[in-house]
Design an enzyme around this catalytic site. Sequence first.
Site, short mmCIF file in Angstrom:
data_model
loop_
_atom_site.label_atom_id
_atom_site.label_comp_id
_atom_site.label_asym_id
_atom_site.label_seq_id
_atom_site.Cartn_x
_atom_site.Cartn_y
_atom_site.Cartn_z
N ASP A 141 0.84 -1.22 0.01
CA ASP A 141 -0.10 0.04 -0.09
C ASP A 141 1.02 1.35 -0.02
O ASP A 141 1.64 1.38 0.80
CB ASP A 141 -0.91 -0.07 1.23
CG ASP A 141 -2.03 0.81 1.18
OD1 ASP A 141 -1.94 1.67 0.27
OD2 ASP A 141 -2.93 0.84 2.28
N ASP A 178 -10.78 3.78 -1.34
CA ASP A 178 -11.23 2.78 -0.56
C ASP A 178 -12.86 2.64 -0.62
O ASP A 178 -13.58 3.79 -0.91
CB ASP A 178 -11.23 3.21 1.07
CG ASP A 178 -9.69 2.71 1.39
OD1 ASP A 178 -8.87 2.47 0.46
OD2 ASP A 178 -9.23 3.12 2.41
#
Length: 397
Positions: free
Chosen positions: A153, A221
């Site tokens: 990430d 997200d």
Amino acid sequence: MYWIQRSRFAIFLCIILYMKSAAPAMAQTGGLAATPPMGWNSWNHFAGKIDDVTVRAQADAMVSSGMRDAGYIYINIDDTWEGERDAKGVIHPNSKFPDMKALADYVHGKGLKLGIYSSPGPQTCAKYEGSYGHEEQDAQTYAEWGIDYLKYDLCSFKKMMDQAGSPEAAHRTMLDAYTKMHRALQKTGRPIVFSLCQYGADAVWRWGESVGGNLWRTSGDITDKYSRMTEIGFSQAGLSRYAGPGHWNDPDMLEVGNGGMKPGEYRTHMSLWALLAAPLLAGNDLAKMTPETIALLTNREVIAIDQDSAGHQGDRVRAEGPLEIWARPLADGSKAVGLFNRFDWPMEMRLEFSEIGLTKRARVRDVWSAKDLGGMEGGYAAQVPGHGVVLLRISPE
Ligand code: GAL
């Protein structure tokens, strides 16, 4: 005799040529993720409240609920497992995870695989230790623990990119960072699925495979709301050509079972993700599932669409405002089709078979109701519930 020898030689030549043409793609993806990865990830439900005991309980439930047998294999620990580095720079888990190797053994003992999370930056998004400057060492540690999947990430690596001087240099810096970890994983000799997470920046679908990604997030997200789930899902239009065996677009993890959407909306979520050949990573608490949630997650026909061996991602056929038709070509020559109604009330929708490249007569199956509707002439019309979907499998007659 001469002819037999000649034809044998021709077959041999064909095999060599075929192997040569298939080699680069296989080498880059390491033969991993031939179909979109299926499993569970801790973030959507547990976020920072994840520990060894909870992960074991999820693995137990993956098996007892029937999810493992439906194809869900990866148990992925997301952010907040990381502890400190020792004097030699080796990463250790924090006190929530007393023994990562023992946890991996436990998960493997159930016929499942274990995934982990890190960042190319010095810190992860939740401000835990990242892999910056320790890539090879971390890959080696993961391999020694028995890790099978890494989500990598971007997080604090953004700072390194900002320091690069120009957008082009920042882009290069990011690609180098992902390539570095890919090589480090390869060097361990252990097959580890490599999941890129940088929220779709710089059109990652164009280069994700070249840095060794088996999947890459295409968006920010997801949340457990119909509006956000569909905002992401329907924005995948046009990306289908970048996905295929070993390398997938990832519109983020599932929210099915987390409680923020109605059952029909979760059905839309599953249907859209299956048409998109998206990774199916459940994001709920597997130890506390209702029978409805299990049924949604384990529907064999929906999973068969997602996992179709041809690996062609579906795409938008037509949008008439909030009425969208998406289709995905399947290995057996049939098409999976979703009639999606984004209005809040029911609407009639009609598909002409010619729109999906089929001739006049076709056989139609309603996937969620598991009913063969028989042969149809020209097209098919259905009443689609508000925020709902009619998912079809249509085969030429
Ligand atoms: C975000 C990522 C989420 C989750 C979270 C953990 O950047 O998109 O999926 O991994 O970080 O901190």
